[in-house]
Design a protein around this motif. Structure first.
Motif, PDB file in Angstrom:
ATOM      1  N   LEU A 153     -16.296  18.125  21.151  1.00  0.00           N
ATOM      2  CA  LEU A 153     -16.238  19.012  19.985  1.00  0.00           C
ATOM      3  C   LEU A 153     -16.799  18.314  18.752  1.00  0.00           C
ATOM      4  N   ASP A 154     -16.584  17.004  18.650  1.00  0.00           N
ATOM      5  CA  ASP A 154     -17.175  16.247  17.545  1.00  0.00           C
ATOM      6  C   ASP A 154     -18.699  16.303  17.619  1.00  0.00           C
ATOM      7  N   LYS A 155     -19.236  16.113  18.813  1.00  0.00           N
ATOM      8  CA  LYS A 155     -20.689  16.150  19.001  1.00  0.00           C
ATOM      9  C   LYS A 155     -21.251  17.538  18.700  1.00  0.00           C
ATOM     10  N   LEU A 156     -20.447  18.551  18.960  1.00  0.00           N
ATOM     11  CA  LEU A 156     -20.874  19.927  18.715  1.00  0.00           C
ATOM     12  C   LEU A 156     -20.608  20.351  17.269  1.00  0.00           C
ATOM     13  N   SER A 157     -20.129  19.405  16.464  1.00  0.00           N
ATOM     14  CA  SER A 157     -19.879  19.634  15.025  1.00  0.00           C
ATOM     15  C   SER A 157     -18.858  20.728  14.769  1.00  0.00           C
ATOM     16  N   VAL A 158     -17.831  20.793  15.609  1.00  0.00           N
ATOM     17  CA  VAL A 158     -16.732  21.729  15.387  1.00  0.00           C
ATOM     18  C   VAL A 158     -15.660  20.992  14.606  1.00  0.00           C
ATOM     19  N   SER A 159     -15.576  21.272  13.323  1.00  0.00           N
ATOM     20  CA  SER A 159     -14.646  20.539  12.458  1.00  0.00           C
ATOM     21  C   SER A 159     -13.437  21.368  12.022  1.00  0.00           C
ATOM     22  N   ASP A 160     -13.575  22.694  12.072  1.00  0.00           N
ATOM     23  CA  ASP A 160     -12.480  23.556  11.646  1.00  0.00           C
ATOM     24  C   ASP A 160     -11.276  23.364  12.575  1.00  0.00           C
ATOM     25  N   VAL A 161     -10.124  23.049  11.993  1.00  0.00           N
ATOM     26  CA  VAL A 161      -8.934  22.719  12.768  1.00  0.00           C
ATOM     27  C   VAL A 161      -8.496  23.887  13.648  1.00  0.00           C
ATOM     28  N   LYS A 162      -8.484  25.084  13.097  1.00  0.00           N
ATOM     29  CA  LYS A 162      -8.065  26.259  13.860  1.00  0.00           C
ATOM     30  C   LYS A 162      -9.018  26.516  15.016  1.00  0.00           C
ATOM     31  N   LYS A 163     -10.321  26.432  14.765  1.00  0.00           N
ATOM     32  CA  LYS A 163     -11.319  26.690  15.811  1.00  0.00           C
ATOM     33  C   LYS A 163     -11.197  25.646  16.922  1.00  0.00           C
ATOM     34  N   ARG A 164     -10.993  24.396  16.557  1.00  0.00           N
ATOM     35  CA  ARG A 164     -10.831  23.341  17.560  1.00  0.00           C
ATOM     36  C   ARG A 164      -9.609  23.616  18.436  1.00  0.00           C
ATOM     37  N   SER A 165      -8.524  24.035  17.796  1.00  0.00           N
ATOM     38  CA  SER A 165      -7.305  24.330  18.537  1.00  0.00           C
ATOM     39  C   SER A 165      -7.532  25.481  19.521  1.00  0.00           C
ATOM     40  N   GLN A 166      -8.233  26.516  19.062  1.00  0.00           N
ATOM     41  CA  GLN A 166      -8.524  27.657  19.932  1.00  0.00           C
ATOM     42  C   GLN A 166      -9.395  27.235  21.107  1.00  0.00           C
ATOM     43  N   LEU A 167     -10.410  26.449  20.828  1.00  0.00           N
ATOM     44  CA  LEU A 167     -11.331  26.009  21.881  1.00  0.00           C
ATOM     45  C   LEU A 167     -10.621  25.140  22.916  1.00  0.00           C
ATOM     46  N   LEU A 168      -9.759  24.261  22.450  1.00  0.00           N
ATOM     47  CA  LEU A 168      -9.044  23.391  23.380  1.00  0.00           C
ATOM     48  C   LEU A 168      -8.050  24.180  24.222  1.00  0.00           C
ATOM     49  N   PHE A 169      -7.450  25.205  23.636  1.00  0.00           N
ATOM     50  CA  PHE A 169      -6.564  26.054  24.434  1.00  0.00           C
ATOM     51  C   PHE A 169      -7.351  26.762  25.525  1.00  0.00           C
ATOM     52  N   MET A 170      -8.526  27.262  25.172  1.00  0.00           N
ATOM     53  CA  MET A 170      -9.342  28.006  26.122  1.00  0.00           C
ATOM     54  C   MET A 170      -9.924  27.125  27.219  1.00  0.00           C
ATOM     55  N   ALA A 171     -10.350  25.909  26.848  1.00  0.00           N
ATOM     56  CA  ALA A 171     -11.173  25.169  27.810  1.00  0.00           C
ATOM     57  C   ALA A 171     -11.022  23.656  27.732  1.00  0.00           C
ATOM     58  N   GLU A 172      -9.849  23.167  27.424  1.00  0.00           N
ATOM     59  CA  GLU A 172      -9.665  21.715  27.432  1.00  0.00           C
ATOM     60  C   GLU A 172      -9.963  21.164  28.830  1.00  0.00           C
ATOM     61  N   GLY A 173     -10.751  20.112  28.887  1.00  0.00           N
ATOM     62  CA  GLY A 173     -11.077  19.495  30.166  1.00  0.00           C
ATOM     63  C   GLY A 173     -12.291  20.060  30.855  1.00  0.00           C
ATOM     64  N   LEU A 174     -12.871  21.127  30.264  1.00  0.00           N
ATOM     65  CA  LEU A 174     -13.991  21.831  30.889  1.00  0.00           C
ATOM     66  C   LEU A 174     -15.215  21.776  29.971  1.00  0.00           C
ATOM     67  N   PRO A 175     -16.004  20.734  30.067  1.00  0.00           N
ATOM     68  CA  PRO A 175     -17.098  20.527  29.104  1.00  0.00           C
ATOM     69  C   PRO A 175     -18.138  21.635  29.060  1.00  0.00           C
ATOM     70  N   ALA A 176     -18.493  22.182  30.207  1.00  0.00           N
ATOM     71  CA  ALA A 176     -19.495  23.255  30.204  1.00  0.00           C
ATOM     72  C   ALA A 176     -18.961  24.493  29.495  1.00  0.00           C
ATOM     73  N   GLU A 177     -17.699  24.814  29.754  1.00  0.00           N
ATOM     74  CA  GLU A 177     -17.083  25.982  29.118  1.00  0.00           C
ATOM     75  C   GLU A 177     -16.865  25.736  27.629  1.00  0.00           C
ATOM     76  N   LEU A 178     -16.446  24.541  27.262  1.00  0.00           N
ATOM     77  CA  LEU A 178     -16.267  24.201  25.847  1.00  0.00           C
ATOM     78  C   LEU A 178     -17.585  24.349  25.085  1.00  0.00           C
ATOM     79  N   THR A 179     -18.662  23.867  25.674  1.00  0.00           N
ATOM     80  CA  THR A 179     -19.975  23.943  25.025  1.00  0.00           C
ATOM     81  C   THR A 179     -20.395  25.396  24.846  1.00  0.00           C
ATOM     82  N   ARG A 180     -20.200  26.200  25.872  1.00  0.00           N
ATOM     83  CA  ARG A 180     -20.581  27.617  25.779  1.00  0.00           C
ATOM     84  C   ARG A 180     -19.768  28.331  24.709  1.00  0.00           C
ATOM     85  N   LEU A 181     -18.471  28.070  24.670  1.00  0.00           N
ATOM     86  CA  LEU A 181     -17.609  28.716  23.680  1.00  0.00           C
ATOM     87  C   LEU A 181     -17.965  28.289  22.257  1.00  0.00           C
TER      88      LEU A 181
END
Length: 275
Positions: A153-181
């Motif tokens: 998420l750092d590499k993808l420049s996702v800095s917003d705390v809420k957005k990071r939390s949402q993304l990790l809930f959706m796809a923690e551990g799944l790099p391809a899915e995290l990148t797509r989201l």
């Protein structure tokens, strides 16, 4: 480009690549990046792979396509042509092979061409024939760590705390899915909508739950995501408040997931689950 992998899985992958079996079965959770990992394996062997994908009406269709016996026949003919050096054939969505296609693939394994290797990519190996499973070497790719997910998420420049939390809930551990989201707003909004439906499926009234069953009845892929999100929500609640009833609910949802994955009637399976 080297995909993000769990260190233990990467170590196993390197060992496999150094002594590549004729047929490799690559498995792991949806979103872990099996497609990219299969191509990375080919690159480590300095080979440009041929990728076989599901088709419908002779066109690639990742949503509703199948890997038919005709595709296997074309693959057979291609492996019979002479070529200099190694050749790697990646069969993505291998679980979409029809019964006839799987039998044709088995015959192909009996008469492999020189320097020909197969990589089967599948998130659902229960749909593959036992004879295929016994004749392939399985490499299961583990989900990556929380730290690796955060670094991505750092590499993808996702800095917003809420957005990071949402993304990790959706796809923690799944790099391809995290990148797509993180890079596709439309997809992120669609997944957010499914998660809202999952919460309603768990906590809404019977009427609301039946309405969800009606709304999702024509979209098998979205329904499967809905059920996975529902189990994820319940599993997180177990950490805070372990209850036998919650475990039973998870088992019921997973049973519905299995039936729907096996082409069961979506609305009927969801209705049985919520009543």
């Amino acid at each position: 480009m080297k995909p993000i992998m769990h260190p233990a899985s990467e170590k196993m992958l390197v060992a496999v690549v150094n002594n590549l079996p004729q047929s490799l079965l690559l498995t792991g959770a949806i979103g872990v990046g099996l497609g990219e990992i299969s191509k990375y394996i080919a690159s480590l062997r300095s080979v440009t792979p041929t990728i076989i994908l599901p088709e419908k009406d002779e066109k690639i269709d990742l949503d509703k396509g199948i890997v038919s016996v005709d595709i296997m026949r074309r693959l057979y003919d291609e492996t019979r042509t002479k070529a200099a050096g190694e050749r790697i054939f990646i069969i993505d969505y291998a679980e979409r092979m029809t019964g006839q296609a799987q039998n044709a693939f088995l015959k192909l394994l009996e008469e492999p061409g020189d320097g020909v290797y197969f990589i089967l990519v599948s998130h659902s190996i229960s749909k593959l024939l036992p004879t295929i499973l016994s004749r392939t070497e399985n490499l299961n790719m583990r989900s990556v760590s929380r730290k690796q997910s955060e670094e991505l998420l750092d590499k993808l420049s996702v800095s917003d705390v809420k957005k990071r939390s949402q993304l990790l809930f959706m796809a923690e551990g799944l790099p391809a899915e995290l990148t797509r989201l993180a890079t596709n707003d439309d997809y992120f909004n669609k997944r957010s909508s499914i998660i809202r439906s999952a919460r309603e499926l768990l906590m809404g009234s019977t009427y609301q739950k039946m309405l969800i069953a009606q709304n999702y009845k024509d979209d098998r892929a979205a329904t499967l995501l809905l059920l996975l999100d529902s189990t994820k929500i319940l599993k997180k609640s177990i950490i805070d408040n372990p209850q036998i009833e919650t475990i039973k609910r998870i088992e019921k949802i997973l049973m519905a997931y299995q039936r729907i994955e096996e082409n069961g009637n979506i609305r009927l399976c969801l209705a049985r689950m919520v009543i």
